[in-house]
Design a protein around this motif. Structure first.
Motif, mmCIF file in Angstrom:
data_model
loop_
_atom_site.group_PDB
_atom_site.id
_atom_site.type_symbol
_atom_site.label_atom_id
_atom_site.label_comp_id
_atom_site.label_asym_id
_atom_site.label_seq_id
_atom_site.Cartn_x
_atom_site.Cartn_y
_atom_site.Cartn_z
ATOM 1 N N LEU A 184 -39.163 -1.929 16.316
ATOM 2 C CA LEU A 184 -37.712 -1.761 16.258
ATOM 3 C C LEU A 184 -37.080 -2.122 17.607
ATOM 4 N N TYR A 224 -39.330 -3.138 10.613
ATOM 5 C CA TYR A 224 -38.684 -2.511 11.760
ATOM 6 C C TYR A 224 -38.153 -3.520 12.764
ATOM 7 N N ASN A 249 -44.078 1.361 14.694
ATOM 8 C CA ASN A 249 -42.797 1.064 14.057
ATOM 9 C C ASN A 249 -41.666 1.079 15.081
ATOM 10 N N HIS A 250 -41.678 2.090 15.957
ATOM 11 C CA HIS A 250 -40.634 2.204 16.978
ATOM 12 C C HIS A 250 -40.700 1.015 17.946
ATOM 13 N N LEU A 307 -34.944 -4.310 11.310
ATOM 14 C CA LEU A 307 -34.079 -3.145 11.483
ATOM 15 C C LEU A 307 -33.492 -3.120 12.897
#
Length: 326
Positions: free
Chosen positions: A192, A155, A188-189, A158
């Motif tokens: 990111l 992430y 994960n966020h 990403l």
């Protein structure tokens, strides 16, 4: 020989006991009937050697069906059956632990589990002989759960990819609206966002503003987002970092008659997201390829089943759709 009254009574008792056993067996199996079998093979054919289950919450059905398509490409080469089970009974969600217990009941050879960030502490599923069932996780990483491998996106990387696409889509001095998702507290966020903002820090000429949904607002999420976007001056580029907010943002762009006037970078691999991209409401669509997750998860499972080892973390392929190709 003529049967006595005692013989007839004893035979009647035996029949009643057999009936009671049959009824008990039915009710023991009944909870498992509630599981929704979304796979293509409900039973393992005689020629199959392994039985693999993909399990997850019922609201991830569309996602898991795509995972299944990728998993089947590997299962066919390994003479295995692969089936999706989602937990729902009388409109009530069944826990991930219950899905694990069901896999134990079926004596599965392997499990691919879509873990949610808020899943309770889980006990490893085991076969009837007590041996742990090999487990590969997708969705969120569960550090306390014994798992062979986690298949997901990098992430942080990403986020850097998203930053690259932003710089290509926006002019000097432009303003980017980042849409915060419900997963703001998700690890994960967070990774990111860290990768994204870190990469954008090299471009101080780009203005970045984050919009959050009003959790206590009397408006719906759709109305709330539409109202916030309508109040933005010099709106040039909207960036959504989650599938659900991508769908909401595309709806707001339509409602505000901004299609073709405002660019939208979305995130997601669903049919709805791809339809909005094809209609040119979404300018670019970034996604972690779901079928690739299924393919890689099955590959790691069979690497372990055949050779006794697997990679602990595998990055799934990231796809960027834009007009004219990547």
């Amino acid at each position: 020989m003529k049967k006595t009254g005692a013989d007839i009574f004893r035979r009647t008792i035996e029949l009643l006991l057999l009936l009671a056993i049959a009824v008990s067996a039915f009710f023991l199996a009944a909870p498992f009937v509630a599981f929704s079998n979304e796979g293509r093979e409900s039973l393992v054919p005689a020629e199959r050697k392994k039985n693999i289950l993909i399990v997850g919450k019922s609201d991830r059905k569309a996602y898991l069906d795509q995972v299944l398509l990728g998993a089947e490409k590997v299962s066919k080469r390994n003479e295995a059956a692969v089936t999706v089970y989602t937990g729902k009974s009388n409109a009530e969600e069944i826990s991930m632990q219950a899905l694990f217990n069901y896999a134990s009941y079926l004596n599965a050879d392997g499990i691919i589990a879509c873990i949610e960030d808020d899943d309770e502490r889980l006990d490893i599923p085991r076969k009837t002989n007590g041996e742990p069932i090999p487990l590969v996780t997708i969705g969120s990483y569960a550090p306390n759960l014994p798992q062979l491998s986690y298949i997901g996106a990098n992430y942080s990387e990403l986020g850097k990819i998203t930053a690259r696409e932003i710089t290509e889509q926006i002019g000097p001095g432009g303003k980017v609206i980042l849409l915060e998702s419900d997963a703001a507290s998700d690890t994960n966020h967070s990774n990111l966002m860290s990768g994204l903002l870190g990469a954008l820090s090299a471009h101080p000429e780009i203005s970045v503003k984050t919009l959050q949904f009003e959790r206590e607002s009397s408006f719906s999420k759709e109305d709330n987002l539409r109202q916030q976007l309508a109040s933005q001056e010099g709106l040039e580029l909207i960036v959504s970092l989650a599938e659900q907010t991508t769908i909401l943002a595309a709806q707001s762009v339509r409602d505000l008659n901004l299609s073709g006037k405002v660019k939208l970078i979305g995130f997601g691999d669903s049919d709805d997201c791809r339809a909005d991209f094809e209609k040119k409401i979404v300018t670019e669509l970034i996604s972690v390829k779901t079928q690739d997750i299924g393919r890689r998860a099955m590959t790691e499972l069979f690497e372990f089943l055949q050779n006794g080892y697997a990679n602990s973390f595998v990055s799934a392929e990231v796809e960027v759709l834009k007009e004219g190709g990547e």
